[in-house]
Design an enzyme around this catalytic site. Structure first.
Site, mmCIF file in Angstrom:
data_model
loop_
_atom_site.group_PDB
_atom_site.id
_atom_site.type_symbol
_atom_site.label_atom_id
_atom_site.label_comp_id
_atom_site.label_asym_id
_atom_site.label_seq_id
_atom_site.Cartn_x
_atom_site.Cartn_y
_atom_site.Cartn_z
ATOM 1 N N ASP A 98 0.852 -1.191 0.000
ATOM 2 C CA ASP A 98 0.000 0.000 0.000
ATOM 3 C C ASP A 98 0.894 1.251 0.000
ATOM 4 O O ASP A 98 1.801 1.365 0.834
ATOM 5 C CB ASP A 98 -0.868 -0.048 1.274
ATOM 6 C CG ASP A 98 -2.030 0.919 1.246
ATOM 7 O OD1 ASP A 98 -2.441 1.333 0.155
ATOM 8 O OD2 ASP A 98 -2.536 1.244 2.350
ATOM 9 N N GLU A 131 -1.620 6.015 -8.759
ATOM 10 C CA GLU A 131 -2.648 6.978 -8.327
ATOM 11 C C GLU A 131 -2.478 8.284 -9.083
ATOM 12 O O GLU A 131 -1.346 8.752 -9.285
ATOM 13 C CB GLU A 131 -2.533 7.231 -6.815
ATOM 14 C CG GLU A 131 -3.522 8.284 -6.289
ATOM 15 C CD GLU A 131 -3.561 8.384 -4.755
ATOM 16 O OE1 GLU A 131 -3.314 7.366 -4.081
ATOM 17 O OE2 GLU A 131 -3.825 9.490 -4.258
ATOM 18 N N HIS A 186 -9.531 4.515 -2.322
ATOM 19 C CA HIS A 186 -8.819 4.621 -1.044
ATOM 20 C C HIS A 186 -9.745 5.335 -0.060
ATOM 21 O O HIS A 186 -10.713 5.965 -0.446
ATOM 22 C CB HIS A 186 -7.538 5.442 -1.217
ATOM 23 C CG HIS A 186 -6.409 4.650 -1.792
ATOM 24 N ND1 HIS A 186 -5.285 4.333 -1.070
ATOM 25 C CD2 HIS A 186 -6.247 4.082 -3.017
ATOM 26 C CE1 HIS A 186 -4.471 3.617 -1.823
ATOM 27 N NE2 HIS A 186 -5.017 3.452 -3.007
ATOM 28 N N ASN A 215 -10.178 -0.007 -0.333
ATOM 29 C CA ASN A 215 -9.203 -0.051 0.758
ATOM 30 C C ASN A 215 -9.862 0.248 2.102
ATOM 31 O O ASN A 215 -10.604 1.231 2.231
ATOM 32 C CB ASN A 215 -8.111 0.985 0.523
ATOM 33 C CG ASN A 215 -7.190 0.616 -0.617
ATOM 34 O OD1 ASN A 215 -7.458 -0.323 -1.370
ATOM 35 N ND2 ASN A 215 -6.105 1.353 -0.748
ATOM 36 N N ASP A 270 -8.739 0.339 6.228
ATOM 37 C CA ASP A 270 -7.772 0.219 7.322
ATOM 38 C C ASP A 270 -8.400 0.722 8.619
ATOM 39 O O ASP A 270 -8.456 0.023 9.636
ATOM 40 C CB ASP A 270 -6.510 1.029 6.967
ATOM 41 C CG ASP A 270 -5.401 0.873 7.999
ATOM 42 O OD1 ASP A 270 -5.570 0.094 8.952
ATOM 43 O OD2 ASP A 270 -4.356 1.527 7.858
HETATM 44 P P1 13P Z 1 -9.322 4.247 5.480
HETATM 45 O O1 13P Z 1 -8.517 5.159 6.332
HETATM 46 O O2 13P Z 1 -10.637 4.869 5.074
HETATM 47 O O3 13P Z 1 -9.534 2.905 6.082
HETATM 48 O O4 13P Z 1 -8.528 4.012 4.111
HETATM 49 C C1 13P Z 1 -7.384 3.198 4.098
HETATM 50 C C2 13P Z 1 -6.648 3.284 2.813
HETATM 51 O O5 13P Z 1 -7.109 3.838 1.836
HETATM 52 C C3 13P Z 1 -5.307 2.662 2.750
HETATM 53 O O6 13P Z 1 -4.676 2.895 1.543
#
Ligand code: 13P
Length: 306
Positions: A81, A133, A209, A252, A254
């Site tokens: 990532d 990106e 993302h 994505n 996280d």
């Molecule tokens: P979030 O912070 O919305 O979970 O996004 C994580 C992300 O895009 C990692 O590349």
């Protein structure tokens, strides 16, 4: 089964009109939560490690994830990532990653094209596929902090040109989302027309993302257990579902896992102050993360696709 190149999973998703989650991990428990959810839901999945995760866990972390993912009976890719350089992407490939992101979105377009093309050439030579990106998301990225006012939404004609010139396999687009737990007041605005226009020009899988939902019930539990998270807001599920029908194939997540983890750890320690067995603290956190990942897989439409 062996790990798959990211594009194998994502091309099937774009063609099939569903999204696949790329969930960030930092340790064994998070990885288990992601893989167990994928097995339970019969869903393909990408496991993402950032440069920060590699710094935290060292080289043994991706080795552990590769070993764990090999035992999965569903398609899994290991993804870097926000790779910040050619060297970082190469190092990841050497460590067993099957998908890398080269993020030069903060550079001028010509530099972004040049550096992405370098990574594409090296990665493709060894069967690894590449995310790039164009445009700039707000929020805290792994190596750059972007103020909301400096965010730049992806321009469709620029995106088309960029993909032709760089040879990247999938493209992260800035369409209103941002990283972290504070994505704007109320329901953050997602530029669906922009996604449609980009997808009309680019057949490749598109990447969202900053897609975490930041569930209000989890945030309430976190704060009730001693957390202090104010102004939390995430991307509405309906916006994610709609974006998937428009061409988003990789989503994505996280923040939602971080929230689930911390909420459960706080609750366990609040409810059982005598507890000091790490398994009794991390085990419930792992279950909570698995629950969140399973919910996300249903929203993305990847459940039952493996
Ligand atoms: P979030 O912070 O919305 O979970 O996004 C994580 C992300 O895009 C990692 O590349």
């Amino acid at each position: 089964m062996p790990l798959l190149p990211g594009l194998d999973i994502l091309a099937a998703a774009r063609a099939g009109g569903y999204g696949v989650g790329a969930f960030n991990t930092n340790d064994m428990e998070i990885t288990q939560a992601i893989l167990q959810a994928a097995e339970a839901k019969r869903s393909p999945v990408l496991i993402a490690l950032s440069e920060g995760a590699l710094k935290y866990g060292g080289d043994i972390l991706p080795k552990l994830v590769v070993e764990m993912a090999r035992d999965a009976s569903v398609p899994v890719a290991l993804h870097l990532d926000h790779g910040s350089s050619f060297a970082s992407c190469l190092r990841a490939i050497r460590l067993g990653f099957t998908s890398v992101m080269i993020d030069m979105s903060h550079e001028e377009e010509a530099v972004n094209v040049r550096e992405t093309a370098r990574v594409v050439e090296a990665a493709h030579a060894v069967g690894v596929t590449v995310e790039a990106e164009i445009g700039r998301l707000g929020g805290v990225e792994e190596h750059v902090v972007v103020a909301e006012e400096d965010a730049i939404l992806t321009k469709p004609e620029e995106a088309e040109r960029f993909m032709e010139q760089s040879g990247a396999d999938y493209l992260a687009v800035a369409i209103g989302t941002s990283h972290g737990a504070n994505k704007g007041k109320g329901r953050p605005y997602i530029d669906h027309e922009r996604i449609v226009e980009i997808a009309r020009r680019i057949p490749n899988p598109l990447v969202m993302h900053g897609a975490s939902g930041v569930p209000a019930d989890v945030v309430a539990r976190l704060n009730a257990a001693g957390g202090e998270l104010a102004d939390a807001s995430g991307i509405h599920e309906d916006d994610v579902r709609k974006a998937v029908t428009e061409g988003i194939a990789k989503i994505n997540t996280d923040t939602d896992l971080r929230l689930a983890f911390t909420t459960r750890v706080r609750e366990v320690l609040r409810d059982d102050p005598k507890q000091f067995d790490p398994r009794k603290i991390l085990g419930p956190a792992r279950e909570e993360m698995q629950r969140i990942v399973e919910e996300r897989m249903d929203v993305f439409g990847s459940s039952g696709r493996a």
